[in-house]
Design an enzyme around this catalytic site. Structure first.
Site, PDB file in Angstrom:
ATOM      1  N   LYS A 189       0.893  -1.263  -0.090  1.00 46.21           N
ATOM      2  CA  LYS A 189      -0.002  -0.135  -0.127  1.00 46.21           C
ATOM      3  C   LYS A 189       0.823   1.297   0.009  1.00 46.21           C
ATOM      4  CE  LYS A 189      -3.900  -2.094   2.527  1.00 46.21           C
ATOM      5  NZ  LYS A 189      -5.051  -1.906   1.824  1.00 46.21           N
ATOM      6  N   GLY A 242     -11.067  -2.828   8.692  1.00 48.62           N
ATOM      7  CA  GLY A 242     -10.727  -2.916  10.181  1.00 48.62           C
ATOM      8  C   GLY A 242     -12.025  -3.172  11.238  1.00 48.62           C
ATOM      9  N   ARG A 263     -23.131  -2.629  -4.168  1.00 47.20           N
ATOM     10  CA  ARG A 263     -24.609  -2.371  -4.710  1.00 47.20           C
ATOM     11  C   ARG A 263     -24.644  -0.997  -5.466  1.00 47.20           C
ATOM     12  NH1 ARG A 263     -28.589  -5.709  -4.060  1.00 47.20           N
ATOM     13  NH2 ARG A 263     -28.618  -7.279  -2.142  1.00 47.20           N
ATOM     14  N   GLY A 283     -14.320  -5.245   5.746  1.00 48.69           N
ATOM     15  CA  GLY A 283     -15.126  -5.924   6.487  1.00 48.69           C
ATOM     16  C   GLY A 283     -15.256  -7.327   6.281  1.00 48.69           C
ATOM     17  N   GLY A 307      -8.688  -8.262   5.160  1.00 46.67           N
ATOM     18  CA  GLY A 307      -7.637  -7.365   5.710  1.00 46.67           C
ATOM     19  C   GLY A 307      -7.492  -8.145   7.337  1.00 46.67           C
TER      20      GLY A 307
END
Lengths: 198, 301
Positions: free
Chosen positions: B88, B160, B172, B221, B242
């Protein structure tokens, strides 16, 4: 009933293959479990990560049925990680040793026009992504193309394998060859778009 | 080591950049902070690893400025595994990206999880040979990133938290907007491009193809196999996990289970089997209870 091409869909670039197979008028069936191998005229082992596919084949119990399918003469086409899966150290079907990431990391990935023996209509536009090459091969293996002297396309009877991605460049001639092999096997007299080279 | 003299070739083309994302499809990309974790991830079936200094849950807990990882750690992870290694860079921090390119990482994630370095501009990703993946909360944001050169998009979610609600919202938003574009005529597409604040050419392409021009993954998530299968059914082509793996009770088992559920995402019996006996998931936070300044997804413009 048209020709049915199975595409191993545990992980990787299986959708791009399906698109080409459908454009050629054949049916594309995703293969995730042994039952999905029923009634296939040919099989494609796509690109992706060979570590993920190795674990997936083990988890699903696909090793033995895949070997049986290939040994019964069903045409199989492997691209990139699919070539690795067919080699001596993985499914043990193709008498080659494929060296993973042989061209280097992603920064060394490339596109090139390469001549593939027996394929009519000019060079193949080949996309190599963290690609392997063949580091060793047996006498029964025909080398169809090389990059920098390293074999990147091979054939051994009903098994065809390339280190690159024809499916990412809209290149359909190798899929046509697979369909011709399938048709030749079922004796439908399909006119092959290619001739076997010496 | 490599002799480039023989076969003429083009490196770092957009086809080659987007092509690696094509090969990651149907796979799970896992956050790792050490070479040991990277090895565990690879052995469990990760399609790639994301090397970072702290997982998002710890960034959230510890606060402070979150930056690009230590190059030594990235090199250690590159030596530990054979799968692609991503890393990252902060939004707009093009020198962190230059450093990551020099380290020969396989993909750079210009990520809202790190503290932004530029509040007006993202990195000009066309200037790099290494491919970029960027986060997006909606179609306009995704197309702006692609316009800047991103070769892969991930929906942002809320990193996170272990709460899937934002990932679902963003997928969506992207999928719904793509479906609506397909119903518009050429004049309306020009207006849609203005409303989306996205390049018209890309808007036309999306309307014609019914999909993004690059691979779309989901992030932010995912904590369970069912979460992974949910976002795959909603149109994600693969997932980033993650904190969800290495902050859970049994990371190896959970990693394998999420890989399995991502492959068999339409097969409820397989997702059920993969969900069985995994121990506790990560300690999770309900996103709607967080203060606005604790949210990461609004970072990026």
């Amino acid at each position: 009933m048209g020709t049915v091409i199975g595409i191993l869909a545990l992980q990787g670039g299986f959708e791009a293959h399906a698109k080409i197979v459908r454009a050629l008028g054949a049916e594309a069936h995703e293969v995730r479990v042994p039952a999905d191998l029923e009634g296939l005229d040919a099989l494609i082992m796509p690109g992706g990560e060979s570590t993920v596919m190795t674990l997936g084949i083990e988890r699903e119990g696909l090793g033995r049925p895949l070997r049986e399918l290939a040994r019964s003469g069903t045409p199989v086409f492997g691209t990139c990680a699919g070539m690795i899966m067919l080699d001596r150290d993985h499914l043990g079907l193709l008498d080659v040793r494929a060296e993973r990431n042989a061209f280097g990391r992603q920064l060394r990935s490339f596109e090139a026009d390469i001549e593939v023996a027996g394929l009519r209509g000019g060079p193949v536009h080949a996309v190599f992504i963290r690609a392997p090459w063949v580091s060793e091969h047996g006498d029964g293996v025909e080398v169809l193309a090389r990059v920098d002297g390293h074999p990147v396309a091979v054939r051994q009877g009903n098994l065809l394998a390339v280190a690159f991605h024809p499916e990412l460049a809209g290149e359909a001639r190798l899929h046509e060859l697979l369909l011709a092999l399938a048709a030749g096997r079922s004796g439908e007299g399909h006119t092959p778009a290619v001739s076997r080279s010496e | 080591m490599h002799d480039h003299a023989d076969t003429r070739r083009d490196e770092a083309t957009f086809t080659v950049k987007a092509g690696l994302a094509e090969m990651l499809k149907g796979g799970v990309i896992m956050d790792v902070v050490t070479p040991e974790q990277a090895k565990i991830a690879e052995d469990a079936g990760a399609a790639a690893v994301m090397a970072l200094e702290r997982v998002p849950a710890d960034i959230r807990r510890d606060g402070g400025v979150a930056r690009m990882s230590d190059p030594e750690m990235i090199r250690g992870i590159q030596e530990a595994v054979s799968i692609p290694v991503m890393a990252k860079a902060r939004i707009g921090h093009f020198v962190e990206a230059q450093v990551l390119e020099a380290l020969e990482v396989d993909y750079i994630d210009e990520s809202e999880v790190l503290t932004p370095a530029d509040e007006a501009n993202h990195i000009d990703k066309w200037a790099f040979r290494v491919p970029f993946v960027c986060g997006a909360t909606n179609l306009g944001e995704a197309l702006r990133r692609i316009g800047e050169g991103a070769a892969m998009i991930r929906s942002k979610g809320e990193a996170g938290t272990g709460d899937i609600v934002e990932a679902v919202r963003h997928l969506r938003m992207i999928g719904g907007a793509i479906r609506r574009l397909a119903t518009l005529d050429d004049a309306e597409l020009a207006t849609a491009a203005k409303d989306l604040q996205a390049p018209l050419q890309l808007v036309r392409q999306v309307a014609a193809d019914g999909r993004l021009p690059v691979v779309l993954f989901c992030a932010g998530g995912i904590a369970t196999p069912a979460d992974a299968a949910l976002v795959m059914q909603l149109g994600a082509e693969g997932v980033f996990v993650g904190s969800g793996i290495f902050k859970s009770e049994d990371p190896e088992l959970r990693a394998r289970a999420i890989v399995e559920a991502t492959t068999h995402y339409r097969d409820a019996a397989r997702v059920a089997a993969a969900s069985t006996g995994l121990g506790q998931p990560m300690v999770s936070l309900e996103t709607s209870k967080l203060d606005d300044e604790q949210l990461l997804a609004p970072r990026g413009w």
